[in-house]
Design a protein around this motif. Structure first.
Motif, PDB file in Angstrom:
ATOM      1  N   LYS B   6       0.825  -1.208   0.000  1.00 49.82           N
ATOM      2  CA  LYS B   6       0.000   0.000   0.000  1.00 49.82           C
ATOM      3  C   LYS B   6       0.861   1.261   0.000  1.00 49.82           C
ATOM      4  CE  LYS B   6      -4.331  -1.106  -0.146  1.00 49.82           C
ATOM      5  NZ  LYS B   6      -5.025  -0.679  -1.379  1.00 49.82           N
ATOM      6  N   ARG B   7       1.939   1.212   0.786  1.00 48.34           N
ATOM      7  CA  ARG B   7       2.805   2.394   0.846  1.00 48.34           C
ATOM      8  C   ARG B   7       3.523   2.632  -0.484  1.00 48.34           C
ATOM      9  NH1 ARG B   7       5.348   1.681   6.867  1.00 48.34           N
ATOM     10  NH2 ARG B   7       6.582   0.094   5.772  1.00 48.34           N
ATOM     11  N   ILE B   8       3.961   1.526  -1.102  1.00 45.39           N
ATOM     12  CA  ILE B   8       4.612   1.643  -2.426  1.00 45.39           C
ATOM     13  C   ILE B   8       3.617   2.242  -3.417  1.00 45.39           C
ATOM     14  CG2 ILE B   8       5.535   0.309  -4.366  1.00 45.39           C
ATOM     15  CD1 ILE B   8       6.792  -1.602  -2.359  1.00 45.39           C
ATOM     16  N   GLU B   9       2.383   1.756  -3.349  1.00 40.44           N
ATOM     17  CA  GLU B   9       1.349   2.237  -4.260  1.00 40.44           C
ATOM     18  C   GLU B   9       1.135   3.743  -4.081  1.00 40.44           C
ATOM     19  OE1 GLU B   9      -2.428   0.328  -3.713  1.00 40.44           O
ATOM     20  OE2 GLU B   9      -3.118   0.908  -5.722  1.00 40.44           O
ATOM     21  N   LYS B  10       1.091   4.157  -2.807  1.00 40.59           N
ATOM     22  CA  LYS B  10       0.874   5.588  -2.542  1.00 40.59           C
ATOM     23  C   LYS B  10       2.049   6.423  -3.091  1.00 40.59           C
ATOM     24  CE  LYS B  10       0.792   9.210   0.788  1.00 40.59           C
ATOM     25  NZ  LYS B  10       1.491   9.638   2.000  1.00 40.59           N
ATOM     26  N   ASP B  11       3.281   5.962  -2.841  1.00 43.39           N
ATOM     27  CA  ASP B  11       4.462   6.675  -3.372  1.00 43.39           C
ATOM     28  C   ASP B  11       4.331   6.891  -4.889  1.00 43.39           C
ATOM     29  OD1 ASP B  11       5.655   6.657  -0.862  1.00 43.39           O
ATOM     30  OD2 ASP B  11       7.023   4.992  -1.314  1.00 43.39           O
ATOM     31  N   ILE B  12       3.962   5.800  -5.572  1.00 44.21           N
ATOM     32  CA  ILE B  12       3.855   5.872  -7.043  1.00 44.21           C
ATOM     33  C   ILE B  12       2.786   6.883  -7.439  1.00 44.21           C
ATOM     34  CG2 ILE B  12       3.211   4.556  -9.121  1.00 44.21           C
ATOM     35  CD1 ILE B  12       4.485   2.089  -7.779  1.00 44.21           C
ATOM     36  N   GLU B  13       1.653   6.833  -6.728  1.00 43.74           N
ATOM     37  CA  GLU B  13       0.561   7.757  -7.026  1.00 43.74           C
ATOM     38  C   GLU B  13       1.009   9.204  -6.870  1.00 43.74           C
ATOM     39  OE1 GLU B  13      -2.494   7.419  -8.259  1.00 43.74           O
ATOM     40  OE2 GLU B  13      -1.917   5.314  -8.557  1.00 43.74           O
ATOM     41  N   VAL B  14       1.618   9.498  -5.716  1.00 45.57           N
ATOM     42  CA  VAL B  14       1.988  10.884  -5.430  1.00 45.57           C
ATOM     43  C   VAL B  14       3.045  11.377  -6.429  1.00 45.57           C
ATOM     44  CG1 VAL B  14       2.941  12.494  -3.738  1.00 45.57           C
ATOM     45  CG2 VAL B  14       1.414  10.646  -2.996  1.00 45.57           C
ATOM     46  N   TYR B  41       8.493  15.461  -2.220  1.00 42.55           N
ATOM     47  CA  TYR B  41       7.780  14.340  -1.605  1.00 42.55           C
ATOM     48  C   TYR B  41       8.762  13.276  -1.111  1.00 42.55           C
ATOM     49  CZ  TYR B  41       5.082  10.051  -1.108  1.00 42.55           C
ATOM     50  OH  TYR B  41       4.543   8.892  -0.613  1.00 42.55           O
ATOM     51  N   VAL B  42       9.767  12.967  -1.934  1.00 39.15           N
ATOM     52  CA  VAL B  42      10.774  11.966  -1.545  1.00 39.15           C
ATOM     53  C   VAL B  42      11.519  12.440  -0.293  1.00 39.15           C
ATOM     54  CG1 VAL B  42      12.881  10.755  -2.250  1.00 39.15           C
ATOM     55  CG2 VAL B  42      11.024  11.099  -3.904  1.00 39.15           C
ATOM     56  N   GLY B  87       6.404   9.737 -20.911  1.00 35.09           N
ATOM     57  CA  GLY B  87       6.840   8.397 -20.558  1.00 35.09           C
ATOM     58  C   GLY B  87       5.879   7.717 -19.605  1.00 35.09           C
ATOM     59  N   GLY B  88       6.421   6.708 -18.865  1.00 31.33           N
ATOM     60  CA  GLY B  88       5.586   5.882 -18.010  1.00 31.33           C
ATOM     61  C   GLY B  88       5.755   6.179 -16.531  1.00 31.33           C
ATOM     62  N   ARG B  89       5.045   5.388 -15.715  1.00 29.72           N
ATOM     63  CA  ARG B  89       4.968   5.639 -14.285  1.00 29.72           C
ATOM     64  C   ARG B  89       6.001   4.854 -13.475  1.00 29.72           C
ATOM     65  NH1 ARG B  89      -0.183   7.183 -12.513  1.00 29.72           N
ATOM     66  NH2 ARG B  89      -0.167   5.624 -10.862  1.00 29.72           N
ATOM     67  N   PHE B  90       6.809   4.007 -14.136  1.00 27.07           N
ATOM     68  CA  PHE B  90       7.646   3.081 -13.372  1.00 27.07           C
ATOM     69  C   PHE B  90       9.146   3.190 -13.627  1.00 27.07           C
ATOM     70  CE2 PHE B  90       3.386   1.451 -13.554  1.00 27.07           C
ATOM     71  CZ  PHE B  90       3.155   1.007 -12.262  1.00 27.07           C
ATOM     72  N   ASP B  91       9.518   3.670 -14.809  1.00 27.57           N
ATOM     73  CA  ASP B  91      10.940   3.757 -15.159  1.00 27.57           C
ATOM     74  C   ASP B  91      11.629   4.729 -14.195  1.00 27.57           C
ATOM     75  OD1 ASP B  91      13.424   4.063 -16.279  1.00 27.57           O
ATOM     76  OD2 ASP B  91      12.710   4.556 -18.293  1.00 27.57           O
ATOM     77  N   GLY B  92      12.513   4.200 -13.340  1.00 30.22           N
ATOM     78  CA  GLY B  92      13.180   5.037 -12.346  1.00 30.22           C
ATOM     79  C   GLY B  92      12.392   5.086 -11.050  1.00 30.22           C
ATOM     80  N   VAL B  93      11.123   5.448 -11.160  1.00 28.18           N
ATOM     81  CA  VAL B  93      10.261   5.565  -9.975  1.00 28.18           C
ATOM     82  C   VAL B  93      10.226   4.239  -9.201  1.00 28.18           C
ATOM     83  CG1 VAL B  93       7.877   5.923  -9.213  1.00 28.18           C
ATOM     84  CG2 VAL B  93       8.883   7.429 -10.958  1.00 28.18           C
ATOM     85  N   VAL B  96      13.092   4.097  -6.906  1.00 31.87           N
ATOM     86  CA  VAL B  96      13.054   5.108  -5.844  1.00 31.87           C
ATOM     87  C   VAL B  96      12.047   4.703  -4.768  1.00 31.87           C
ATOM     88  CG1 VAL B  96      12.435   7.496  -5.299  1.00 31.87           C
ATOM     89  CG2 VAL B  96      13.846   6.990  -7.329  1.00 31.87           C
ATOM     90  N   VAL B  97      10.852   4.238  -5.189  1.00 31.32           N
ATOM     91  CA  VAL B  97       9.834   3.880  -4.188  1.00 31.32           C
ATOM     92  C   VAL B  97      10.226   2.604  -3.443  1.00 31.32           C
ATOM     93  CG1 VAL B  97       8.022   5.102  -5.438  1.00 31.32           C
ATOM     94  CG2 VAL B  97       8.308   2.639  -5.808  1.00 31.32           C
ATOM     95  N   SER B  98      10.940   1.683  -4.116  1.00 27.85           N
ATOM     96  CA  SER B  98      11.441   0.489  -3.411  1.00 27.85           C
ATOM     97  C   SER B  98      12.461   0.903  -2.362  1.00 27.85           C
ATOM     98  CB  SER B  98      12.121  -0.478  -4.372  1.00 27.85           C
ATOM     99  OG  SER B  98      11.308  -0.747  -5.462  1.00 27.85           O
ATOM    100  N   ALA B  99      13.327   1.831  -2.709  1.00 26.60           N
ATOM    101  CA  ALA B  99      14.330   2.306  -1.762  1.00 26.60           C
ATOM    102  C   ALA B  99      13.640   2.971  -0.570  1.00 26.60           C
ATOM    103  CB  ALA B  99      15.284   3.284  -2.455  1.00 26.60           C
ATOM    104  N   LEU B 100      12.613   3.782  -0.860  1.00 27.48           N
ATOM    105  CA  LEU B 100      11.877   4.430   0.234  1.00 27.48           C
ATOM    106  C   LEU B 100      11.260   3.372   1.165  1.00 27.48           C
ATOM    107  CD1 LEU B 100       9.964   7.424  -1.458  1.00 27.48           C
ATOM    108  CD2 LEU B 100      11.985   7.524   0.039  1.00 27.48           C
ATOM    109  N   GLU B 101      10.632   2.354   0.566  1.00 24.61           N
ATOM    110  CA  GLU B 101       9.973   1.341   1.384  1.00 24.61           C
ATOM    111  C   GLU B 101      10.996   0.539   2.195  1.00 24.61           C
ATOM    112  OE1 GLU B 101       7.051   1.126   2.289  1.00 24.61           O
ATOM    113  OE2 GLU B 101       6.934  -0.878   3.170  1.00 24.61           O
ATOM    114  N   VAL B 102      12.126   0.209   1.572  1.00 24.29           N
ATOM    115  CA  VAL B 102      13.214  -0.471   2.283  1.00 24.29           C
ATOM    116  C   VAL B 102      13.645   0.387   3.478  1.00 24.29           C
ATOM    117  CG1 VAL B 102      15.684  -1.043   2.104  1.00 24.29           C
ATOM    118  CG2 VAL B 102      14.066  -1.887   0.373  1.00 24.29           C
TER     119      VAL B 102
END
Lengths: 409, 409
Positions: B6-14, B41-42, B87-93, B96-102
């Protein structure tokens, strides 16, 4: 006696002194100042040999040498003096100066003939000014009407009719050229390719004018990252196209026989980045042959190759016809006549098709047509390097003279 | 406990709420308003987990979770948040969101570690604004100096340095990243291709980043009339190109082995008319492989094919190198570590090369590097359709967490 090279040489010199791009090849657009000066020279030469001058609908020039029978159908020869932009000295001109020399010899040697002999200059063969080829001859045959000539415009918005009027040209022969008016037509033209030169032939006897089938192939695959997509998972539209393009040559050169030619001249590849697998490729296919069945067979085989390639590679193809011109068979009798004339002179000749279109492509609708080709050095044409040896041109003119005289008996 | 989807999802959304092309994919150019909002945000997330925030030369963002040893080398993870145009929502992001969640898991679960853990966002990875890729990481490694950053400009003539300043960004960590400063770096990234999806793998363990050899082939033949030139007398540059292009695929797909990829992405054909035999064709060749010897062998075989085709067909070729990037081997130890983490979770994984470049391509100069790939739906990337399942992203993040923690002990 007979054909005089010096006179042909002078005709070529004078006509080609009229160009709007001196030093950069010959640019002589229909009804331009340069065109009218060159036309005036032809008229002077025609008048000097006693020809009766007239201008037909479409602006074609005719000089008639009357025969013993005043009203019989004529034997026609000639070509055109309009050129492409920065073109050469021989395309069209070769046929006009040969016709002039044939007329001069007949006139001064008083070579008798029953049928009138028409020496003609067709207008706007190249289509360089008004964007459509063979306008003069098509108008003469009634295939283009006054409305069409009013509609066809040059880059400055001047219509064909306006341009003809502004040039001072007056139409004094308003008749459509109907079947029966001309007994036979022979055009001498440069080959515009390398077949005669490569084979050491001095003259080509044209059996017919190739038909053309042209279509556009639109191949679609999947554009993807060139680094990240393994070979086995690709749907590369260009790789498919490369196979089909190769087959176009294989089918024409190795499967179908000596006269079929097939060409891919345009290729566009999208998205067109070095690091992206092409997702879309568009290319043209141009097939030409004298035999309509072989033309059909070539299309069939290339279509099968497109289908197979798409199946093998997970691509889709859309094939759109671009143009279609049926083959034109020239007169077998005139082919024989030209061959005999060549053989009697020991001139090395070759029976061949014409790959390019000429005014002679549409004249078979109203008369028997033949064509004589003379070699083009290195096959160059539509460029300043266009060149034909005077001796070859003279050899062609001699054959033309004999053929015209025989037909006019 | 552990990674929370859920937190990863929110990061991606924001993060992806900040785009200059809403409704048309993600456009977030480095130092733009959208970029700075996403970066903010990061920073908030990093601050909340107690990380010490700093900005390095080149404008890279670092959030440090201190370890038991204050001054030891760090373990680094992260990626980028700048994007291509639409572009898309995942390249790079994704990285970054995995690192945040880690970071969040380590922080809130007080998972002890000896080495500091650096959560980073590299600036201008895509090169979309300043026309050159990986500017942030290259500046951090000292490979680009202030002069370079002053020279590199966007479409409006604004330099990298000016843009960084105008965005309000302050560099408070002026040190070049030297060997010894970082113990290990692991980047999670989307695969950008179809290998994982097609094989049903949830995770890719990247062994290395493909080297690239790119060159331009200029083939010259003789342009000629498509109707008048028989097949046997042609020197058709496109027919030659079609054979060489086919061989590029054959050599990569069938001769050299599973990892070589080779692509022709650009083709230009002159004069480009349906009725003229092509006299000149220019095309690119892009070859990629992890093994420098196989890369060399591919170039050798394609060059031999070019030579043979030219000899067979009377063409000439000029081959110009366009770019060359040597292959990068990633750390074998980290590959093993990632594999163990995947295996212990029964996550289906595949060892594979990275076909695309990433910041991780240059970090091996200063530290041990590993990469974790997660699947891209249909391999789509750099487009609005780019998509990765959250469960796959979470699986990757879990493996990232375990690997980072082990390295930081």
């Amino acid at each position: 006696m007979g054909i005089k090279v010096k006179r042909i040489e002078k005709d070529i010199e004078v006509i080609n002194s009229f160009t709007s791009t001196p030093g950069k090849g010959i640019t002589r657009f229909t009804f331009s100042e340069e065109y009218m000066k060159a036309r005036e020279y032809v008229i002077e030469e025609l008048s000097r040999m006693g020809a009766r001058i007239s201008t037909s609908i479409g602006g074609n020039l005719r000089g008639r040498l009357e025969g013993r029978e005043a009203h019989g159908p004529s034997v026609m020869t000639g070509s055109h003096i309009d050129s492409v932009f920065q073109g050469g000295r021989f395309d069209g001109v070769a046929g006009v100066v040969s016709a002039l020399e044939v007329g001069r010899v007949i006139s001064e040697e008083r070579l008798g003939h029953r049928h009138p002999i028409d020496l003609v200059v067709f207008a706007e063969e190249e289509g360089s000014r008004f964007g459509s080829i063979m306008i003069g001859s098509r108008a003469w045959l009634g295939k283009l009407g006054e409305e069409d000539l009013r509609r066809m415009k040059d880059r400055n918005g001047i219509s064909y009719l306006q341009a003809m009027e502004s040039s001072g040209l007056k139409i004094d022969d308003p008749d459509v050229l109907k079947p029966g008016a001309v007994k036979a037509m022979i055009e001498l033209h440069i080959e515009q390719s390398v077949v005669l030169e490569n084979g050491g032939f001095q003259v080509g006897v044209v059996e017919g004018i190739n038909g053309i089938k042209q279509f556009l192939v639109n191949l679609r695959g999947v554009a993807n990252h060139a680094g990240a997509t393994p070979m086995g998972l690709r749907h590369d539209a260009l790789q498919g196209a490369a196979r089909i393009i190769s087959s176009v040559e294989d089918i024409a050169a190795r499967e179908l026989g000596r006269n079929t030619v097939a060409t891919v001249g345009i290729v566009h590849c999208e998205p067109g980045q070095a690091n992206v697998i092409p997702g879309k490729v568009e290319f043209t296919v141009d097939i030409r042959d004298l035999d309509p069945k072989r033309l059909e067979e070539a299309v069939k085989r290339i279509s099968a190759e497109i289908e197979k390639t798409c199946n093998d590679r997970g691509l889709t193809a859309e094939v759109t016809p671009r143009s279609e011109t049926p083959p034109v068979a020239l007169s077998k009798d005139i082919v024989t006549l030209i061959e005999e004339a060549a053989a009697s002179r020991k001139t090395k000749y070759l029976r061949m098709p014409s790959g390019a279109l000429h005014d002679s492509s549409i004249l078979p609708e109203v008369t028997e047509v033949g064509m004589i080709f003379v070699p083009s050095r290195e096959g160059r044409s539509h460029c300043p390097e266009e060149f034909t040896e005077l001796k070859d041109l003279a050899a062609g003119a001699e054959i033309l003279l004999e053929s015209v005289l025989k037909l006019a008996q």
